[in-house]
Design a protein around this motif. Structure first.
Motif, mmCIF file in Angstrom:
data_model
loop_
_atom_site.group_PDB
_atom_site.id
_atom_site.type_symbol
_atom_site.label_atom_id
_atom_site.label_comp_id
_atom_site.label_asym_id
_atom_site.label_seq_id
_atom_site.Cartn_x
_atom_site.Cartn_y
_atom_site.Cartn_z
ATOM 1 N N CYS A 58 0.789 -1.177 0.105
ATOM 2 C CA CYS A 58 0.062 -0.136 -0.205
ATOM 3 C C CYS A 58 0.983 1.314 0.049
ATOM 4 C CB CYS A 58 -0.841 -0.108 1.225
ATOM 5 S SG CYS A 58 -2.550 0.304 0.769
ATOM 6 N N GLY A 59 1.713 1.245 0.780
ATOM 7 C CA GLY A 59 2.834 2.505 0.994
ATOM 8 C C GLY A 59 1.835 3.808 1.109
ATOM 9 N N CYS A 61 0.843 5.295 -1.419
ATOM 10 C CA CYS A 61 0.218 5.135 -2.801
ATOM 11 C C CYS A 61 0.510 6.222 -3.448
ATOM 12 C CB CYS A 61 -1.427 5.251 -2.385
ATOM 13 S SG CYS A 61 -2.062 3.823 -1.628
ATOM 14 N N GLY A 72 -8.748 -2.762 -1.179
ATOM 15 C CA GLY A 72 -9.899 -3.008 0.119
ATOM 16 C C GLY A 72 -9.632 -1.698 1.389
ATOM 17 N N CYS A 73 -8.706 -0.895 1.030
ATOM 18 C CA CYS A 73 -8.362 -0.064 2.183
ATOM 19 C C CYS A 73 -9.439 1.190 2.355
ATOM 20 C CB CYS A 73 -6.876 0.539 2.219
ATOM 21 S SG CYS A 73 -6.423 1.772 3.273
ATOM 22 N N PRO A 74 -9.984 1.284 3.507
ATOM 23 C CA PRO A 74 -11.115 2.227 3.291
ATOM 24 C C PRO A 74 -10.399 3.616 3.245
ATOM 25 C CG PRO A 74 -10.850 1.521 5.531
ATOM 26 C CD PRO A 74 -9.944 0.655 4.654
ATOM 27 N N ALA A 75 -8.984 3.800 3.534
ATOM 28 C CA ALA A 75 -8.698 5.269 3.271
ATOM 29 C C ALA A 75 -7.856 5.362 2.021
ATOM 30 C CB ALA A 75 -7.647 5.227 4.478
ATOM 31 N N ALA A 76 -7.903 4.374 1.052
ATOM 32 C CA ALA A 76 -7.471 4.788 -0.154
ATOM 33 C C ALA A 76 -8.211 5.703 -1.135
ATOM 34 C CB ALA A 76 -7.227 3.229 -0.922
ATOM 35 N N THR A 77 -7.456 6.449 -1.633
ATOM 36 C CA THR A 77 -8.225 7.490 -2.664
ATOM 37 C C THR A 77 -8.084 6.701 -3.857
ATOM 38 O OG1 THR A 77 -6.541 9.062 -1.884
ATOM 39 C CG2 THR A 77 -7.468 9.718 -3.881
ATOM 40 N N ARG A 78 -9.544 6.744 -3.989
ATOM 41 C CA ARG A 78 -10.209 6.088 -5.123
ATOM 42 C C ARG A 78 -9.902 6.767 -6.547
ATOM 43 N NH1 ARG A 78 -13.668 5.379 -1.344
ATOM 44 N NH2 ARG A 78 -14.925 6.942 -2.095
#
Lengths: 81, 644
Positions: A58-59, A61, A72-78
């Motif tokens: 993930c790093g 990103c 699957g990461c809720p914090a990931a910027t889509r």
């Protein structure tokens, strides 16, 4: 049919070395195997889900496309944002 | 339509694209890794006599063609490039099923890349295990020679136990030798002991295949050993336990400093700008529109604008932290830091990467929660996200300073240091508790995620810039909404008169809904020796932001915290209050107050970020646990402390 291994598996030893923080080159030198072989082993380990490339983890990103491991990461910027 | 003719496949060249399943009629299967020259060889063997068919069991289109071999037509299928036969991808499944479904006597031509032999041999090992007749076709010999690699085809054949032919399909070299070998193989079909299962290979199979590859490469002439790279040399230092850990701590200290010392003035500047010129302008504008004064101006200035100021004040802090993390990640150091911290974090069931958000949390919990995304597993992100609020952020420092200076003037530094130690202790205990309740967030060592370290390199700043902007936009639009709504709600509670006949927004806190509410909850604080509405109102205001708690104490005591000597006056009032509420143990009650401030909900911004990162359910659980833990710890400190 290929024979069963007759000595300690370099595959397992390589994974152990990388788990300790060795780079591929350093681990290959330690095990006295070629870097090409070590690369092939680690690629297969990644495909089996036993290892992950730090670049693909993930790093923060910073990669232009959100890596699959971040999906699957809720914090990931889509990417569709 | 395909026709079987004397054991080989023939078909008219004008046939439409054949239906799936017809691939099984091909007598030769071309197998190899991607980009090893397989299709070039296929074109050299079949020329224009090609058709597209679906690979077995898939919609993947592959080419089949005819090779005129000694007057006979031999069907050749150019299977998709694959690294393995363990069916993890569409291409691999197609190759595995083509091998499994091939008719008796079908020969596998495995294309071996001379420049990447181990990778090719790994696939060859699996094809040999299928029991099919196999011929090795060595390509890329010219490139291998130009790189100084020496390969002897006879030695390779002896080591692998199969026929190996070197070919150069572009120059059509070696095709005759290949034809002769193939004709012999087709003329003497070999019994197939078993077919390749279209299933995922186990680790034992992988080890066996790689051991075979190693035995083959060991039998070949030794290649020039790889020299140590700059990355290897740096890693010898950075990953050494006696150097790596201090360097890691130094980097972490730098991150902590960044989120406090460097970002602090920026945060203050934005907050001052929002509360000063912007608030004045809005006030003037509302006056001009005839909406000045009264509750609406209070709502706009003290509610909405203050909320907006809080949200925007976090932007430079988050930008700095994202930039620092991005540089650490892009340079390759983040992965090393994870390796160094891994052992300590495993004790609490997390892996090394979790140390980063936890360290950042000592600066500010909001970016720390955002930083939990460095963790690859959802459960790790959840556990780290639940632990972050227990890291003592910089905003809690004003509360510690006020109370430590008031009650422990000679040992204030030691008390504050002790609170930071207590924070680390809480994180460790919390981690162990979550490990017991939720299980290991990081998998067991044997199955743990192995991080393949990248070489050190310069980060791509343009990409990093885009990433920072996207994530800041996400924070402002998502967490920002929650923060502003919550601050408006707090303003409303403090502005609504409940008693005393005051006008809305001009009510003393004690007569406001907030004050009355504080009176109602104050008895809950009695076991901590803090049964007083000023303290309750301050702790409730601290939900907005911890630094607000000091301001709330000052205003509830009608003390202007900015006046000269006001700090001393506030300290006196606090000492008097706690002396009364604690039954003569004000210092112990002050300690309980500080421990409660350390452990309870950090601020609404953090709650907003938790909601964004962890979801509503886990945020509710996390906040509830924080309140309970804070109350229990505060009570323990007071009840035990007063006995000492």
């Amino acid at each position: 049919m290929t024979a069963a291994p007759t000595r300690d598996s370099s595959f397992a030893s390589l994974l152990a070395a990388v788990r300790r923080g060795q780079t591929v080159g350093a681990a290959a030198r330690e095990l006295a195997i070629s870097v090409d072989l070590a690369d092939a082993m680690l690629d297969e380990a990644k495909r089996l889900g036993l290892a992950v490339s730090a670049r693909e983890a993930c790093g923060t990103c910073s990669a232009p496309v959100t890596p699959a491991s971040c999906l699957g990461c809720p914090a990931a910027t889509r990417t569709d944002e | 339509m395909f026709h079987r003719d004397r054991g080989v496949v023939t078909y008219p060249s004008c046939d439409p694209v054949p239906a799936p399943g017809e691939l099984g009629a091909a007598s030769v299967l071309l197998i190899g890794n991607p980009n090893v020259g397989k299709s070039t060889l296929f074109n050299a063997l079949t020329g224009a006599r090609q058709r597209a068919v679906n690979a077995p069991g898939t919609t993947l289109e592959i080419a089949v063609g005819t090779w005129h071999l000694d007057g006979a037509k031999v069907g050749v299928a150019d299977l998709p490039g694959a690294f393995s036969l363990d069916s993890r991808s569409l291409e691999e499944r197609a190759v595995a099923e083509a091998l499994a479904e091939a008719e008796h006597g079908t020969v596998a031509l495995v294309v071996l890349d001379a420049t990447a032999l181990p990778r090719s041999l790994y696939l060859l090992a699996q094809v040999i295990d299928s029991g099919r007749p196999v011929i090795g076709v060595l390509t890329m010999m010219d490139i291998a020679r130009s790189r100084g690699l020496s390969l002897d085809v006879d030695e390779l054949a002896a080591a692998t136990g199969i026929s190996v032919i070197a070919v150069d399909p572009r120059r059509r070299l070696g095709l005759d030798a290949l034809a002769t070998t193939l004709a012999a193989a087709l003329a003497a079909p070999v019994a197939v002991p078993h077919a390749v299962p279209a299933a995922v290979a186990g680790e034992a199979d992988v080890e066996r295949w790689f051991s075979w590859v190693e035995s083959v490469t060991d039998a070949m002439p030794p290649q020039t050993p790889r020299r140590m790279t700059a990355t290897d040399r740096i890693d010898r230092v950075m990953l050494h336990p006696w150097v790596g850990v201090p360097v890691f701590l130094l980097v972490m200290w730098g991150l902590f400093e960044l989120s406090t010392t460097v970002a602090g003035p920026l945060i203050s500047a934005i907050a001052s700008f929002a509360e000063g010129p912007v608030a004045d302008s809005v006030s003037s504008g509302l006056g001009y529109l005839g909406a000045g004064g009264g509750w609406f101006e209070g709502l706009m200035i003290d509610g909405v604008l203050t909320g907006l100021g809080v949200v925007l004040s976090f932007v430079p802090l988050l930008a700095l932290v994202f930039l620092a993390l991005g540089v650490l990640d892009g340079s390759g150091y983040l992965a090393r830091a994870a390796v160094v911290a891994d052992r300590a974090m495993r004790v609490i069931g997390l892996d090394g990467r979790a140390v980063l958000p936890l360290m950042i949390g000592f600066g500010c919990n909001v970016p720390a929660l955002e930083a939990t995304r460095v963790l690859p597993r959802a459960r790790q992100r959840l556990v780290a996200g639940l632990l972050v609020p227990y890291t003592s952020c910089a905003a809690r420092l004003p509360v510690y300073l006020l109370l430590a200076a008031a009650f422990f003037p000679q040992q204030a530094g030691t008390v504050i240091f002790g609170l930071y130690l207590a924070s680390v202790f809480l994180v460790a205990i919390g981690g162990l508790a979550f490990r017991r309740i939720l299980g290991d967030a990081a998998p067991a060592d044997r199955e743990s995620l192995i991080l393949v370290l990248p070489p050190y390199q310069r980060p791509d700043m343009r990409t990093l810039g885009h990433s920072i902007v996207a994530r800041l936009r996400g924070f402002v639009s998502e967490a920002g909404k929650v923060i502003i709504i919550a601050l408006v709600a707090m303003w409303a509670l403090a502005a609504i008169p409940v008693r005393g006949g005051h006008d809305p927004a001009e009510v003393p806190i004690v007569d406001s809904a907030l004050g009355v509410g504080a009176e109602a909850i104050a008895p809950v604080l009695a076991p901590m020796g803090l049964d007083d509405w000023h303290i309750a109102a301050a702790l409730a205001s601290g939900l907005v932001a911890k630094e607000v708690a000091v301001g709330a104490l000052a205003s509830s005591y009608a003390v202007d915290e900015n006046d000269d000597g006001a700090g001393a006056e506030l300290s006196d009032r606090l000492r008097d209050t706690l002396a009364e509420t604690s039954g003569g143990h004000p210092r112990v009650a002050a300690l309980a107050f500080m421990v409660f401030a350390l452990a309870y909900v950090p601020c609404l911004a953090t709650v907003g970020q938790m909601r964004r990162s962890l979801g509503r359910r886990w945020t509710t659980i996390g906040v509830g646990v924080q309140l309970i833990v804070a109350w229990v710890l505060g009570t323990l400190v007071f009840q035990v402390g007063r006995l000492l």
